[in-house]
Scaffold this active site. Structure first.
Site, PDB file in Angstrom:
ATOM      1  N   LYS A 105       0.794  -1.224  -0.043  1.00 59.83           N
ATOM      2  CA  LYS A 105       0.150  -0.166  -0.011  1.00 59.83           C
ATOM      3  C   LYS A 105       0.903   1.293  -0.163  1.00 59.83           C
ATOM      4  O   LYS A 105       2.134   0.949   0.418  1.00 59.83           O
ATOM      5  CB  LYS A 105      -0.821  -0.065   1.309  1.00 59.83           C
ATOM      6  CG  LYS A 105      -1.990   0.869   1.058  1.00 59.83           C
ATOM      7  CD  LYS A 105      -3.364   0.057   0.278  1.00 59.83           C
ATOM      8  CE  LYS A 105      -4.535   0.782   0.035  1.00 59.83           C
ATOM      9  NZ  LYS A 105      -5.472   0.036  -0.662  1.00 59.83           N
ATOM     10  N   GLY A 219     -18.134   7.823  -3.003  1.00 60.95           N
ATOM     11  CA  GLY A 219     -17.199   7.852  -4.055  1.00 60.95           C
ATOM     12  C   GLY A 219     -17.135   6.822  -4.811  1.00 60.95           C
ATOM     13  O   GLY A 219     -18.086   6.473  -5.311  1.00 60.95           O
ATOM     14  N   ASN A 220     -15.885   6.361  -5.348  1.00 62.55           N
ATOM     15  CA  ASN A 220     -16.024   5.330  -6.329  1.00 62.55           C
ATOM     16  C   ASN A 220     -16.799   4.020  -5.931  1.00 62.55           C
ATOM     17  O   ASN A 220     -17.779   3.552  -6.565  1.00 62.55           O
ATOM     18  CB  ASN A 220     -14.278   4.975  -6.771  1.00 62.55           C
ATOM     19  CG  ASN A 220     -14.272   3.907  -7.598  1.00 62.55           C
ATOM     20  OD1 ASN A 220     -14.538   2.758  -7.314  1.00 62.55           O
ATOM     21  ND2 ASN A 220     -13.821   4.181  -9.022  1.00 62.55           N
ATOM     22  N   GLY A 222     -18.782   3.653  -2.903  1.00 64.00           N
ATOM     23  CA  GLY A 222     -20.083   3.781  -2.651  1.00 64.00           C
ATOM     24  C   GLY A 222     -21.192   4.101  -3.906  1.00 64.00           C
ATOM     25  O   GLY A 222     -22.181   3.462  -3.909  1.00 64.00           O
TER      26      GLY A 222
HETATM   27  P1  NAD Z   1     -13.259   7.866  -2.901  1.00 64.99           P
HETATM   28  O1  NAD Z   1     -12.394   8.884  -2.321  1.00 64.99           O
HETATM   29  O2  NAD Z   1     -13.708   7.753  -4.133  1.00 64.99           O
HETATM   30  O3  NAD Z   1     -14.748   7.795  -1.822  1.00 64.99           O
HETATM   31  C1  NAD Z   1     -14.429   8.135  -0.479  1.00 64.99           C
HETATM   32  C2  NAD Z   1     -15.821   8.505  -0.132  1.00 64.99           C
HETATM   33  O4  NAD Z   1     -15.971   8.593   1.155  1.00 64.99           O
HETATM   34  C3  NAD Z   1     -16.123   9.954  -0.400  1.00 64.99           C
HETATM   35  O5  NAD Z   1     -17.475  10.116  -1.113  1.00 64.99           O
HETATM   36  C4  NAD Z   1     -16.108  10.612   0.858  1.00 64.99           C
HETATM   37  O6  NAD Z   1     -16.775  12.034   0.816  1.00 64.99           O
HETATM   38  C5  NAD Z   1     -16.496   9.798   1.842  1.00 64.99           C
HETATM   39  N1  NAD Z   1     -16.244  10.020   3.070  1.00 64.99           N
HETATM   40  C6  NAD Z   1     -14.942  10.520   3.792  1.00 64.99           C
HETATM   41  N2  NAD Z   1     -15.164  10.618   4.994  1.00 64.99           N
HETATM   42  C7  NAD Z   1     -16.284  10.471   5.387  1.00 64.99           C
HETATM   43  C8  NAD Z   1     -17.179  10.368   6.568  1.00 64.99           C
HETATM   44  N3  NAD Z   1     -16.691  10.593   7.709  1.00 64.99           N
HETATM   45  N4  NAD Z   1     -18.437   9.864   6.490  1.00 64.99           N
HETATM   46  C9  NAD Z   1     -18.877   9.397   5.303  1.00 64.99           C
HETATM   47  N5  NAD Z   1     -18.452   9.400   4.229  1.00 64.99           N
HETATM   48  C10 NAD Z   1     -17.195   9.999   4.252  1.00 64.99           C
HETATM   49  O7  NAD Z   1     -12.487   6.395  -2.128  1.00 64.99           O
HETATM   50  P2  NAD Z   1     -13.016   4.967  -2.684  1.00 64.99           P
HETATM   51  O8  NAD Z   1     -12.200   4.397  -3.644  1.00 64.99           O
HETATM   52  O9  NAD Z   1     -14.661   4.852  -2.900  1.00 64.99           O
HETATM   53  O10 NAD Z   1     -12.732   4.170  -1.344  1.00 64.99           O
HETATM   54  C11 NAD Z   1     -13.442   4.063  -0.329  1.00 64.99           C
HETATM   55  C12 NAD Z   1     -13.283   2.801   0.464  1.00 64.99           C
HETATM   56  O11 NAD Z   1     -13.092   1.659  -0.487  1.00 64.99           O
HETATM   57  C13 NAD Z   1     -11.633   2.858   1.155  1.00 64.99           C
HETATM   58  O12 NAD Z   1     -11.674   2.497   2.426  1.00 64.99           O
HETATM   59  C14 NAD Z   1     -11.033   2.355   0.301  1.00 64.99           C
HETATM   60  O13 NAD Z   1      -9.697   1.820   0.673  1.00 64.99           O
HETATM   61  C15 NAD Z   1     -11.884   1.173  -0.226  1.00 64.99           C
HETATM   62  N6  NAD Z   1     -11.590   0.530  -1.508  1.00 64.99           N
HETATM   63  C16 NAD Z   1     -11.626   0.870  -2.770  1.00 64.99           C
HETATM   64  C17 NAD Z   1     -11.223   0.191  -3.813  1.00 64.99           C
HETATM   65  C18 NAD Z   1     -11.569   0.950  -5.145  1.00 64.99           C
HETATM   66  O14 NAD Z   1     -11.301   0.308  -6.057  1.00 64.99           O
HETATM   67  N7  NAD Z   1     -12.024   2.306  -5.277  1.00 64.99           N
HETATM   68  C19 NAD Z   1     -10.889  -0.824  -3.715  1.00 64.99           C
HETATM   69  C20 NAD Z   1     -10.829  -1.488  -2.423  1.00 64.99           C
HETATM   70  C21 NAD Z   1     -11.131  -0.769  -1.246  1.00 64.99           C
END
Ligand code: NAD
Length: 415
Positions: A105, A219-220, A222
């Site tokens: 990471k 985000g991505n 959600g």
């Molecule tokens: P992202 O940056 O696209 O989205 C993150 C979202 O979380 C944003 O909408 C942000 O506003 C929201 N957020 C931040 N703080 C918050 C809070 N206190 N309460 C509610 N919402 C809050 O990131 P992502 O890529 O969607 O990643 C989100 C999670 O999923 C992370 O834990 C990441 O490690 C995990 N993840 C993502 C991927 C991927 O491919 N994108 C893969 C594996 C795991």
């Protein structure tokens, strides 16, 4: 160190698994700590002419099963312990998904929301200049994570290619399609989670076409989770939130419309015809599926007993603390643990690496089909162990993953 330190949590989870498995102490000792940590300082010329030095990390946790793999986060609250924990979880994730990769990471302490595009590009290139000798298609392959995106991956791949003196598309995944990206990567994490939810719903007797879903984080992970819950299952998404606040509508939300609103206002908060809802209130909603898709430590010993959902699908990494796990298990809440539930992202990233290596690109349907197969096999491997040992799904996922990594270490003669 507090119990909320994510690396202490990751170690505690491994320790529990080692106890259940009677793991060889030598294997356990190696698996408790990262194999390599790189700490870098990245000088970046800002738009106003000043120079700022950012701190960055790359942690390569274990490469017994293959080159290490894991995303890069740009976040103001990034810490080395978060990166360590995430690199450990990547190791277990790749093993549980049965892909031939280890875990890593990366992270940079910065506030990307306050930076211009030019500043972000210079930071991205600076990070690669600092770590490029330690990464590579057959060494360590980064990917996007919180607040990093395909454009950032394209800059990073380009910078690595410049340093290496040749095109090296396979050094990074999550790239845009025209520069070696794969079809199906955009929603891979969420889609993989959907395949796991589909299998879990079958096991738990939940009718997904009537299910109510709440999603923390838009985000991505959600947003696509919201979209696919409706698209694939006909489920009703009743609540979503982001860092600015949350919204609730018992009649259901249209995820694409909420996204359009967010694109204009930068948040889902204040979306019309919804009640505002806090993250705490969201956890206690009367729903079938709860999807944490934001940050760590949101389901804790203090609030876990309020959860009414039948299934928690952890798209986020580390959203549940160990004491919350015990409460949820006792209350019969079926948790699809993070490194199983969100393994779709790394699985399609692995497909991207494979395509980069042989320079022949797959159709989207083939990506989805292969992802479905991997996720379904992974879910049932974990569920079987949870039944065999009468343990929760997270411990079972650890057992499946740790056994696979330990076997590779033994075969390689490391222990
Ligand atoms: P992202 O940056 O696209 O989205 C993150 C979202 O979380 C944003 O909408 C942000 O506003 C929201 N957020 C931040 N703080 C918050 C809070 N206190 N309460 C509610 N919402 C809050 O990131 P992502 O890529 O969607 O990643 C989100 C999670 O999923 C992370 O834990 C990441 O490690 C995990 N993840 C993502 C991927 C991927 O491919 N994108 C893969 C594996 C795991």
């Amino acid at each position: 160190m507090s119990e909320k330190n994510p690396f202490v949590i990751a170690q505690t989870q491994l320790d529990k698994c080692a106890e259940i498995l009677h793991l060889d102490p030598a294997v356990h000792a190696i698996l408790r700590v990262p194999r390599r940590e790189i700490h870098v300082s990245i000088p970046v010329r800002m738009d106003d002419g000043s120079l700022r030095v950012f701190q960055g990390f790359r942690v390569q946790y274990n490469d017994a099963k293959g080159p290490t793999k894991g995303g890069i986060r740009f976040h103001p609250d990034e810490t080395i312990d978060t990166v360590r924990a995430l690199s450990a979880w990547m190791t277990w994730k790749c093993a549980v998904a049965d892909i031939p990769l280890g875990g890593a990471k990366g992270g940079v302490i910065c506030d990307p929301k306050s930076m211009s595009v030019g500043e972000l590009e210079r930071l991205s290139r600076g990070y690669i200049q600092a770590v490029w000798q330690f990464i590579g298609p057959d060494r360590d392959v980064p990917a996007p994570d919180v607040y990093t995106n395909p454009q950032i991956m394209a800059w990073m791949m380009d910078e690595y290619s410049r340093c290496a003196g040749k095109n090296q598309f396979g050094v990074i995944t999550g790239k845009p399609l025209p520069v070696g990206g794969t079809l199906g990567r955009g929603d891979a994490t969420a889609r993989g989670g959907m395949f796991a939810i589909r299998e879990a719903a079958e096991v738990c007797g939940v009718d997904l076409s009537r299910a109510r879903v709440a999603i923390q984080g838009y985000g991505n992970a959600g947003f696509y989770a919201a979209k696919l819950c409706r698209e694939l299952f006909g489920a009703k998404v009743v609540a979503v939130s982001d860092s600015q606040g949350g919204i609730y509508n018992p009649d259901g939300l249209v995820p694409e419309t909420v996204q359009e609103f967010k694109d204009k206002t930068c948040s889902v908060a204040n979306f019309p015809r919804c009640e505002p809802i806090t993250n705490e209130e969201m956890l206690g909603l009367d729903i079938e599926i709860l999807i944490p898709a934001a940050l760590e430590n949101v389901i804790t010993g203090e609030n876990a007993s309020t959860v009414k959902a039948r299934i928690i699908a952890e798209l986020a990494n580390g959203p549940t603390t160990p004491d919350a796990d015990d409460i949820l298990f006792a209350n019969g809440v079926h948790v699809i643990p993070d490194f199983l539930c969100n393994a779709g992202g790394v699985t399609v990233s692995y497909f991207e690496m494979v395509q980069n290596f042989y320079m022949y690109y797959w159709e989207e349907a083939l990506v989805y089909e292969r992802l479905d197969k991997k996720m379904t096999l992974a879910y049932h491997a974990v569920h079987l162990v949870s039944k065999q040992y009468q343990i929760n799904m997270r411990q079972a996922a650890y057992i499946v993953a740790v056994q696979r990594v330990a076997e590779a270490m033994k075969l390689r003669g490391w222990v």
